[in-house]
Design a protein around this motif. Structure first.
Motif, PDB file in Angstrom:
ATOM      1  N   PRO A  34       0.783  -1.239  -0.094  1.00 45.58           N
ATOM      2  CA  PRO A  34      -0.013  -0.112  -0.004  1.00 45.58           C
ATOM      3  C   PRO A  34       0.878   1.267   0.039  1.00 45.58           C
ATOM      4  N   GLU A  38      -2.707   5.196   1.136  1.00 43.27           N
ATOM      5  CA  GLU A  38      -3.801   4.035   1.428  1.00 43.27           C
ATOM      6  C   GLU A  38      -3.531   3.715   2.830  1.00 43.27           C
ATOM      7  N   ARG A  39      -2.499   3.594   3.461  1.00 40.93           N
ATOM      8  CA  ARG A  39      -2.247   3.544   4.801  1.00 40.93           C
ATOM      9  C   ARG A  39      -2.886   4.517   5.741  1.00 40.93           C
ATOM     10  N   GLY A  42      -6.932   4.579   4.315  1.00 41.81           N
ATOM     11  CA  GLY A  42      -7.482   3.463   4.111  1.00 41.81           C
ATOM     12  C   GLY A  42      -8.077   3.270   2.656  1.00 41.81           C
ATOM     13  N   GLN A  43      -8.435   2.216   2.486  1.00 39.00           N
ATOM     14  CA  GLN A  43      -8.710   1.870   0.957  1.00 39.00           C
ATOM     15  C   GLN A  43      -9.982   2.720   0.654  1.00 39.00           C
ATOM     16  N   SER A  44     -11.027   2.718   1.570  1.00 36.65           N
ATOM     17  CA  SER A  44     -12.114   3.359   1.366  1.00 36.65           C
ATOM     18  C   SER A  44     -11.941   5.043   1.124  1.00 36.65           C
ATOM     19  N   VAL A  46      -9.183   6.328  -0.088  1.00 36.64           N
ATOM     20  CA  VAL A  46      -8.324   6.317  -1.557  1.00 36.64           C
ATOM     21  C   VAL A  46      -9.458   6.305  -2.631  1.00 36.64           C
ATOM     22  N   GLU A  47     -10.335   5.501  -2.258  1.00 36.91           N
ATOM     23  CA  GLU A  47     -11.373   5.310  -3.574  1.00 36.91           C
ATOM     24  C   GLU A  47     -12.359   6.376  -3.629  1.00 36.91           C
ATOM     25  N   GLU A  56      -3.381  10.398  -7.198  1.00 36.95           N
ATOM     26  CA  GLU A  56      -2.452  10.334  -5.967  1.00 36.95           C
ATOM     27  C   GLU A  56      -1.059  10.958  -6.616  1.00 36.95           C
ATOM     28  N   TYR A 197     -11.354  10.035   8.677  1.00 34.31           N
ATOM     29  CA  TYR A 197     -10.265   9.837   7.970  1.00 34.31           C
ATOM     30  C   TYR A 197      -8.985  10.418   8.473  1.00 34.31           C
TER      31      TYR A 197
END
Length: 224
Positions: A34, A38-39, A42-44, A46-47, A56, A197
């Protein structure tokens, strides 16, 4: 060609293949790991930014958490509790998303971490003399969240007590970690989402910074 020469060539060829294979495996592992964003988000998170046409920033051109930690440690250790002057610490940008469409107005979401110039117990509400409004959420005895409105431009900050080894015993109170998020990318002014976040990112930072006092950073915002 002698038998020994053939053996040497064969051994060299095998070694070269092994090195190449190891390099390929390393590249695959690196590409699958990641990113700092992302770290932190979190994935959510970034999406969500990608849905807002966010791209990014190239991680090879940005500073990672290791550099941010080294800078924070240096500032924390150099801080003198007997000096009344306000320190001039600089934060390190550790994550950036920006719009990438030619016909899209430029927008960015950035996340920076570093040593706070203000102590943990600073009366942040008094900053209303500078900003349009200031909102403070005391998460627990280790964490505070502050939202500042600068004439419609919102800035979200988190402050975490983090005692650094070999620093003054009062450093965790006098020089906490400060994380700041600025968002002109999403057009979302929902404070709860941004602070959620931001709190997630603070969890990651605290783990990487190895604070001696082991501050407690929760996964959720307080209900009140």
């Amino acid at each position: 060609m002698t038998l020994n020469s053939k053996r040497i060539i064969a051994a060299s060829t095998l070694a070269g293949l092994l090195i190449a294979a190891t390099a390929c495996d390393s590249e695959k592992k690196d590409s699958g790991s990641p990113s700092t964003c992302e770290r932190l988000l979190g994935q959510s998170g970034v999406e969500r930014l990608k849905r807002n046409q966010g791209q990014e920033a190239d991680s090879s051109k940005s500073t990672d958490l290791k550099d941010a930690k080294e800078s924070f440690y240096q500032d924390a250790r150099e801080w003198d509790p007997g000096n009344d002057k306000t320190p001039t610490f600089l934060s390190t940008e550790v994550c950036r998303f920006s719009t990438h469409g030619k016909n899209t107005e430029q927008g960015t979401l950035s996340l920076s971490y570093g040593a706070s110039m203000l102590p943990f117990d600073y009366p942040f509400n008094k900053e209303e003399d500078i900003y349009s409004s200031v909102s403070v959420v005391s998460v627990n005895s280790d964490v505070k969240l502050v939202t500042r409105d600068d004439d419609g431009t919102l800035q979200y900050s988190v402050y975490v007590k983090c005692q650094v080894a070999d620093a003054s015993p009062s450093q965790e109170q006098g020089v906490p970690i400060e994380g700041t998020m600025r968002d002109t990318l999403t057009g979302n002014i929902d404070t709860h989402t941004h602070l959620t976040y931001l709190l997630h990112s603070a969890q990651t930072v605290v783990k990487d910074f190895t604070c001696k006092n082991e501050p407690s950073v929760p996964t959720q915002l307080p209900s009140n």
